[in-house]
Design a protein around this motif. Structure first.
Motif, short mmCIF file in Angstrom:
data_model
loop_
_atom_site.label_atom_id
_atom_site.label_comp_id
_atom_site.label_asym_id
_atom_site.label_seq_id
_atom_site.Cartn_x
_atom_site.Cartn_y
_atom_site.Cartn_z
N TRP A 85 0.93 -1.09 -0.05
CA TRP A 85 -0.26 -0.04 -0.15
C TRP A 85 0.94 1.33 -0.08
O TRP A 85 1.88 1.40 0.71
CB TRP A 85 -0.98 0.02 1.46
CG TRP A 85 -2.00 -1.09 1.18
CD1 TRP A 85 -1.98 -2.26 0.86
CD2 TRP A 85 -3.33 -0.52 1.72
NE1 TRP A 85 -3.17 -2.82 1.02
CE2 TRP A 85 -3.95 -2.08 1.38
CE3 TRP A 85 -4.05 0.49 2.32
CZ2 TRP A 85 -5.24 -2.08 1.84
CZ3 TRP A 85 -5.34 0.34 2.65
CH2 TRP A 85 -5.95 -0.87 2.45
N ASP A 134 -2.79 5.01 -1.19
CA ASP A 134 -3.94 4.05 -1.08
C ASP A 134 -4.52 4.16 0.28
O ASP A 134 -5.72 3.88 0.45
CB ASP A 134 -3.29 2.79 -1.19
CG ASP A 134 -2.42 2.47 -2.63
OD1 ASP A 134 -3.30 2.78 -3.43
OD2 ASP A 134 -1.58 1.61 -2.78
N THR A 194 -9.98 -0.43 -1.35
CA THR A 194 -8.56 -0.98 -1.34
C THR A 194 -7.67 -0.78 -2.60
O THR A 194 -8.45 -0.33 -3.68
CB THR A 194 -8.67 -2.53 -0.98
OG1 THR A 194 -9.19 -3.16 -2.19
CG2 THR A 194 -9.40 -2.58 0.46
N PRO A 195 -6.41 -0.98 -2.49
CA PRO A 195 -5.65 -0.66 -3.60
C PRO A 195 -6.11 -1.59 -4.96
O PRO A 195 -5.91 -1.40 -6.16
CB PRO A 195 -4.27 -1.00 -3.47
CG PRO A 195 -4.18 -0.66 -2.08
CD PRO A 195 -5.63 -1.09 -1.44
#
Length: 313
Positions: A250, A254, A264-265
């Motif tokens: 991350w 992010d 989320t990424p």
């Protein structure tokens, strides 16, 4: 025979004296700490800051009356399951009878930073005062001022459902001797202002470690595994590791996006109880989310015993 009786009498008296001494020592060691009005310096409340503390502190997540959308109606009633029993979250609305409307500012500061109720009893640490003790005094006072602007909600909440001996609140004084040190957040002079702001928000009002850390048999966070995740307090599933052992991939951006939207990424969205946390962090300013991201990205990798390393980690 007379000597035996005299010896027995001495043994009984010694046992009684030891019991009385032990009870007295227990009573002294478990005296609930308080903050008096005289200890509070002059202060002008900042309601805008109080609203920020309300959001990052997650007050609505626990104290909003269940099954209604207005997160300012803090009538309580949520049941928090734990290995020790069920804790029923209290009413903290401005209602004078059932909430905290009749509390003084010193009562509120005492509750949040010392874990002591206005009646002088100990609060259970399901109320995360081990983290809230790190808050700045002015932030706690601003939060109280903001709470007083919210609606009054009538209704007293049922008692906790706990087995003996957890019903003996006085014993929590011993727990506090071990796990409540009374120390405020200390900025790290070697770090940036943004990092320190993030560290404060995460560790004090945000109390992120309270869920994202494993606990020992006494229900206290295992310090060396802080933020390494653990079983959910209600026993349903687990809470993820948020150190770089798990989130190494991350970026700070992010983290910022996640705190704003829950994405989320990999373009997935968080679920479960974390969705309510995101509702709170989404209300923060972007600089505050960036500060939290900066700090979270800096957390060194910590593995829990038996925890599998992520693929590629």
């Amino acid at each position: 025979m007379h000597g035996d009786v005299e010896m027995l009498r001495k043994i009984v008296l010694a046992a009684i004296a030891a019991a009385v001494l032990g009870l007295g020592l227990f009573w002294v060691l478990t005296i609930p700490a308080r903050v008096t009005a005289g200890e509070l310096p002059p202060h002008t409340a900042n309601l805008d800051n109080g609203k920020v503390m309300f959001a990052i502190g997650g007050c609505a997540s626990c104290h909003a009356t269940p099954n209604q959308e207005d997160r300012t109606k803090l009538g309580g009633g949520l049941g928090l399951r734990s290995p020790f029993g069920i804790f029923h979250v209290p009413n903290i609305s401005s209602d004078a009878k059932d909430g905290i409307g009749a509390w003084s500012e010193a009562d509120f500061v005492t509750a949040v930073m010392k874990g002591t109720a206005p009646d002088g009893s100990h609060y259970y640490p399901a109320f995360p005062y081990t983290s809230y003790q790190r808050m700045k005094l002015d932030d706690v006072r601003d939060l109280f001022a903001f709470l007083k602007t919210l609606p009054a909600v009538a209704g007293r909440i049922r008692d906790h459902e706990l087995p003996f001996p957890f019903t003996i609140r006085r014993g929590l004084g011993l727990w506090k001797l071990l796990y409540l040190d009374g120390q405020p957040f200390k900025p790290d002079p070697s770090q940036s202002e943004a990092w320190n702001r993030g560290a404060y928000l995460v560790n004090a009002p945000g109390h992120c470690a309270e869920c994202h850390s494993p606990r020992n048999a006494f229900g206290a966070i295992i310090a060396e595994q802080r933020f390494a995740g653990g079983p959910a307090p209600d026993g349903q599933g687990g809470v993820p590791n948020i150190t770089q052992a798990k989130l190494k991939g991350w970026s700070p951006a992010d983290f910022v996006e996640f705190l704003a939207s829950g994405m989320t990424p990999d373009a997935d969205f968080i679920g479960g109880s974390m969705t309510d946390v995101i509702r709170n962090t989404a209300q923060l300013s972007k600089p505050d989310r960036e500060a939290m991201a900066h700090y979270l990205k800096s957390l060194p990798p910590v593995e829990r015993p038996g925890q599998k390393k992520p693929a590629g980690g």
